[in-house]
Write a protein that holds these residues in place. Structure first.
Motif, short mmCIF file in Angstrom:
data_model
loop_
_atom_site.label_atom_id
_atom_site.label_comp_id
_atom_site.label_asym_id
_atom_site.label_seq_id
_atom_site.Cartn_x
_atom_site.Cartn_y
_atom_site.Cartn_z
N VAL D 11 0.85 -1.19 0.00
CA VAL D 11 0.00 0.00 0.00
C VAL D 11 0.89 1.25 0.00
O VAL D 11 2.05 1.20 0.41
N GLU D 12 0.31 2.34 -0.48
CA GLU D 12 1.04 3.60 -0.57
C GLU D 12 0.66 4.53 0.58
O GLU D 12 -0.53 4.83 0.76
N ILE D 13 1.64 4.97 1.34
CA ILE D 13 1.38 5.95 2.40
C ILE D 13 2.40 7.08 2.30
O ILE D 13 3.50 6.91 1.78
N ILE D 14 2.01 8.24 2.78
CA ILE D 14 2.88 9.42 2.80
C ILE D 14 3.13 9.77 4.26
O ILE D 14 2.18 10.00 5.01
N GLY D 15 4.40 9.77 4.65
CA GLY D 15 4.76 10.18 6.00
C GLY D 15 5.26 11.62 5.98
O GLY D 15 5.99 12.01 5.07
N VAL D 16 4.86 12.40 6.98
CA VAL D 16 5.21 13.82 7.02
C VAL D 16 5.92 14.11 8.34
O VAL D 16 5.47 13.68 9.41
N ASP E 5 3.46 16.10 12.39
CA ASP E 5 3.58 14.70 11.97
C ASP E 5 2.21 14.13 11.62
O ASP E 5 1.26 14.25 12.39
N ARG E 6 2.11 13.50 10.44
CA ARG E 6 0.85 12.88 10.06
C ARG E 6 1.10 11.96 8.88
O ARG E 6 2.18 11.99 8.28
N ILE E 7 0.14 11.08 8.53
CA ILE E 7 0.30 10.24 7.34
C ILE E 7 -0.97 10.26 6.50
O ILE E 7 -2.08 10.47 6.99
N TYR E 8 -0.75 10.08 5.19
CA TYR E 8 -1.82 9.96 4.21
C TYR E 8 -1.73 8.58 3.56
O TYR E 8 -0.66 7.97 3.52
N LYS E 9 -2.84 8.11 3.05
CA LYS E 9 -2.85 6.88 2.27
C LYS E 9 -3.34 7.21 0.86
O LYS E 9 -4.19 8.08 0.69
N LYS E 10 -2.77 6.55 -0.14
CA LYS E 10 -3.21 6.73 -1.52
C LYS E 10 -3.74 5.42 -2.06
O LYS E 10 -3.09 4.38 -1.91
N VAL E 11 -4.91 5.43 -2.70
CA VAL E 11 -5.45 4.22 -3.32
C VAL E 11 -5.79 4.51 -4.78
O VAL E 11 -6.00 5.65 -5.16
N GLU E 12 -5.81 3.44 -5.57
CA GLU E 12 -6.10 3.57 -7.00
C GLU E 12 -7.55 3.19 -7.28
O GLU E 12 -7.97 2.06 -6.96
N ILE E 13 -8.29 4.08 -7.91
CA ILE E 13 -9.65 3.75 -8.32
C ILE E 13 -9.86 4.18 -9.78
O ILE E 13 -9.18 5.08 -10.28
N ILE E 14 -10.76 3.51 -10.45
CA ILE E 14 -11.10 3.82 -11.84
C ILE E 14 -12.53 4.30 -11.86
O ILE E 14 -13.43 3.57 -11.41
N GLY E 15 -12.73 5.52 -12.34
CA GLY E 15 -14.08 6.05 -12.50
C GLY E 15 -14.52 5.90 -13.95
O GLY E 15 -13.73 6.16 -14.85
#
Lengths: 72, 72, 72, 72, 72, 72, 72, 72, 72, 72, 72, 72
Positions: D11-16, E5-15
């Motif tokens: 999975v893809e995550i971005i750490g800041v 400090d924080r994290i994001y997640k990226k996911v792949e979707i097809i519209g």
């Protein structure tokens, strides 16, 4: 014009618009004209966007390369 | 600010420092500020370095794209 | 020079010449010198060309990145 | 373990983090552990950062792929 | 928010939408909101489409990466 | 030295260290020196790492290309 | 149809329209139909455009790969 | 020869010449022959060059992959 | 189904098998089915493998993207 | 011509010549003209070559994309 | 082993076999073992093949990167 | 043959088979032979597949570039 020695320069700009992809490209091309020489062509390199707190697309951000001929 | 028509420009600069990768990025961002408008963000595109005659790393060279908003 | 803090800038230019690939690179480097600071190196990123109505190659178009050191 | 049928998920995550690149990676790995199974490895895919109004680097943003074994 | 400090997640979707590229992006963002946390931004990674038996474009398929902040 | 006919060779090595990215690069450059000729420069091609059973980063793995001049 | 031995061919075409990106794609698909077999799908590979002497976008140029099944 | 089990090795070398691109390739191939087995083919991976203090191209640097068959 | 608004999600999984590439793909698809919705298609993104102490291939590791339709 | 609906096709051809890179491009363009419609431009996608038993470059092989306008 | 300073080297080899893709990989790994140290893993980078005069596939050619640990 | 002026053409075809990757390649090469001149080599560019309602792999789809020499 073909066959004559000349050079072009390419720069990267990001156009932003809430209306859509073509509108973001037009924003970039129109505004870039005021600080750059006469533009010749553009190439779309990336399309992104921001999603607002209401879950709707707040704006489109389009990364362009624009090219213009350098005067000698 | 989101949703408002605007444009950004991205330029490529290489920051060099003997101290490490973050130091090279800081060199680039600090020095670029004197010749470019207020910077908004950077993207690391390449990390290289020179190795001295003593076989040690003499410096880190970090290629960045830095972006700043163009005034209308 | 290695080990000293400094920054370089890279810009994209396209050199055009009817004579060949090296001639197009030389056109780009020679003309770019008049509007940019002292250039340090170049990198070839794309080689294209136009074909005339007679079916012969009318010109070579070479996309370069050229780099130069920014003065502090 | 080698040779045994099994699957991993990435999975893809971005750490800041405001402290640097390794700190941003550690933020991502530490926080991801609470919502994902035991992590096995990470791959750095992108390094970016935000530049504050004072012209200094406000934070590093590191895009990682992290992998973990799926239980059957 | 920058610097924390924080994290994001990226996911792949097809519209998918028969109406055009922006409509396919909006389909993806709207429907993804029901199964994912509050989305922050999207990146267009691929644009494709299906051509019907009548030779007309039956639908646009847009592959997005969408990002959202992970709660701690 | 510029302008003189010569050749360089580039090889791929992976440096591993528990201390961080620069430490992994230094491990690679220091150890590579014993089996290769005098190194001239390096390029970072990939940054990865292993995550231990305790959920902490056990080591950084940095893939480099290192270059050195071949003697005639 | 799935599971049956068959082959498809993919060709590259550029559609041009002054109206926008979707219009350029439709131009390409409509006109390609007269010289190629029944098309199945398309993939957008590049989006470019020409900027006229008045500084406005004169046309959009969209590079597509289009695929069609080869008859045996 | 086709159909027989065998292996090739590919290595990266950079040829440098002040005369042009083909001359830099020939430098690389000629000099590489003295330290490597009989070469079979080459692939150009990068073309760069150094610009001297006089603003002229001091040398072309061409990165090649060269391949040769390994003896059993 | 074509022409109807809908979205798909794509996830990355790695299938491992000692038997070969197709077997690793089948491992991934079969096991992924237990934790994901009905899968529609897969795309091979990377093929790797581990070599045992006896110098033989101990296992194939195939990185896939698998896609499945999201229910509304 | 700009602004008018039209389509181009791009095909991949490899030109081979013992004389050099430009000569290989010219071989491709000249010979392609006999089987394709009037060509408009070319893009160099790959440069390779064969090395003979005498260790010299036997030929240059240049992969081009060539584009030509499709008649309606 | 994780956490200990060490380096690996990666080299590119092409394995050829008339029997199929896995067979070509095994050819490469088996033969490479005689001239390189103990191999750890491989990565498939390219799959090609030769087609004979009878229109059948004469051989598969698989480009691998293979990695092995360098002794200190 | 090396050293003689000549040109090749490369086209993209997708071979489909329920039996596996090599079978899909053979389908493509065998069927392509009926509509194209004598093929010389192929390059695998993408491997995909369809997953049936029963969760099993229904077919492999392999995208190839195939090359053949153009007659003068």
């Amino acid at each position: 014009m073909y066959g004559k020695d000349r050079i072009y320069k390419k720069v990267e700009i990001i156009g932003v618009s809430s209306k859509g992809i073509e509108a973001a490209i037009e924003t970039a091309v129109t505004k870039a004209r005021t600080s750059l020489d006469k533009l010749s062509w553009f190439e779309v390199k990336d399309i992104r966007g921001h999603i607002g707190d209401d879950g709707k697309i707040a704006e489109y951000q389009v990364l362009l390369k624009v090219a213009f001929q350098l005067k000698e």
